[in-house]
Design a protein around this motif. Structure first.
Motif, short mmCIF file in Angstrom:
data_model
loop_
_atom_site.label_atom_id
_atom_site.label_comp_id
_atom_site.label_asym_id
_atom_site.label_seq_id
_atom_site.Cartn_x
_atom_site.Cartn_y
_atom_site.Cartn_z
N GLU A 60 -10.82 10.61 5.71
CA GLU A 60 -10.44 11.42 6.86
C GLU A 60 -9.48 10.69 7.80
N ALA A 61 -9.48 9.36 7.76
CA ALA A 61 -8.56 8.60 8.61
C ALA A 61 -7.12 8.73 8.13
N LEU A 62 -6.94 9.14 6.88
CA LEU A 62 -5.60 9.22 6.30
C LEU A 62 -5.07 10.65 6.21
N ILE A 63 -5.95 11.65 6.35
CA ILE A 63 -5.50 13.04 6.16
C ILE A 63 -5.49 13.82 7.45
N GLY A 64 -5.92 13.23 8.56
CA GLY A 64 -5.91 13.92 9.84
C GLY A 64 -4.60 13.75 10.58
N LEU A 65 -4.58 14.15 11.85
CA LEU A 65 -3.38 14.08 12.67
C LEU A 65 -3.13 12.69 13.23
N ARG A 260 -11.38 5.15 -2.60
CA ARG A 260 -11.44 6.03 -1.43
C ARG A 260 -12.48 7.12 -1.61
N ILE A 261 -12.45 7.81 -2.76
CA ILE A 261 -13.36 8.92 -3.00
C ILE A 261 -14.80 8.43 -3.04
N GLU A 262 -15.00 7.28 -3.63
CA GLU A 262 -16.36 6.77 -3.80
C GLU A 262 -16.69 5.71 -2.76
N ARG A 263 -16.07 5.81 -1.58
CA ARG A 263 -16.23 4.74 -0.59
C ARG A 263 -17.69 4.41 -0.31
N ARG A 264 -18.51 5.41 -0.11
CA ARG A 264 -19.90 5.12 0.23
C ARG A 264 -20.61 4.44 -0.93
N GLY A 265 -20.49 5.01 -2.12
CA GLY A 265 -21.15 4.39 -3.27
C GLY A 265 -20.56 3.05 -3.63
#
Length: 285
Positions: A60-65, A260-265
């Motif tokens: 979300e830090a890369l796709i927001g405004l 990025r997609i699996e950041r939490r895991g």
């Protein structure tokens, strides 16, 4: 003393337990290593500690405004030792790996590990695929910049940085290996015999004058120019390709997307690697 602390101590670091220095980061650190004079093999008693690495922003830090914090820098003092930590987000670092930037490869491959993860190890495995003969331009340019700084200040530090950069470039062109440690390079590449004397003098003071050790500027300039000529020849004869391997961009892309997609895991899995070895040395005690 842990194995990683022994390596840091042998490199001359005044502080070897660097876990607290990186524990305050808000996003996962995929790796952190020591760079600068300690990595290059000529620290002074008053040298600061340069930490470099990679952090992992949430998607979300890369796709927001808002502009993403792709580069972070923090400085502090610990027990009288100045320390600084500079990290790039994984995507930015991967993009830099695909350029002729030797500096990021030195950070990635530094043996002075403070934190490592499985992702870091995967990046390290990909490093050979991004090495090119064009990296000679990086070392040539960096050496030129440091020589100009030496001409301005007369200090040993930029003079040693000049020699270190040219010798690293020559060694890379000939061997395909990134070696940033000047004392090691002196055993691999023909270099002026007075360099060990300059290294010893630099150990006494971070900003000591070059005039107190070694030859005059005329001899220094001649030797630096001669090494630049050797670098030119080594680049022309190098077996390194002119561009990164064709599979390197896709491999790095896949690594960035997966992380990025699996950041939490992935963060949880990486933490297990870190915890297994104290402060990020993956099982070494």
């Amino acid at each position: 003393m842990h194995a990683y602390e022994m390596r840091l101590s042998r490199a001359g670091l005044p502080v070897t337990d660097l876990g607290p220095a990186i524990a305050e980061e808000s996003d996962p650190l995929l790796f952190a290593t020591v760079s600068g004079a300690h990595l290059y093999g000529f620290p002074s008693s008053d040298s600061d500690v340069d930490l470099r690495g990679v952090h992992l922003l949430p998607a979300e830090a890369l796709i927001g405004l808002r502009e993403p914090e792709e580069t972070r820098s923090r400085m502090w003092d610990r027990d009288g030792v100045e320390m600084d930590l500079v990290t790039h987000d994984l995507r930015k670092f991967a993009r830099l790996m695909l350029t002729r930037n030797g500096y990021v490869l030195e950070q990635l491959l530094s043996p002075l590990l403070v934190r490592t993860t499985a992702t870091h190890q995967e990046m390290t495995a990909l490093a050979p695929s991004v090495l090119t003969s064009r990296h000679a331009h990086h070392y040539r340019g960096f050496a030129t910049t440091q020589w100009r700084l030496f001409e301005k200040t007369g200090e040993l530090k930029p003079l040693l940085y000049t020699f270190r950069a040219v010798l690293t470039g020559i060694h890379l062109m000939r061997s395909g290996e990134v070696e940033a440690h000047l004392p090691t390079l002196l055993g691999e590449v023909a270099a002026p015999a007075y360099l060990p004397e300059l290294i010893a003098a630099k150990a006494e003071a971070e900003h000591g004058p070059a005039a107190s050790a070694g030859p005059g500027r005329g001899r220094l300039l001649a030797d630096v120019e001669a090494l630049h000529a050797v670098l030119d020849e080594a680049q022309a004869a190098s077996s390194l390709p002119g561009t990164p391997a064709s599979e390197a961009p896709d491999a790095l892309h896949d690594l960035v997307v997966r992380a990025r997609i699996e950041r939490r895991g992935a963060a949880g899995a990486d933490q297990e690697v870190l915890d297994a070895g104290g402060v990020g040395i993956g099982g070494q005690r």
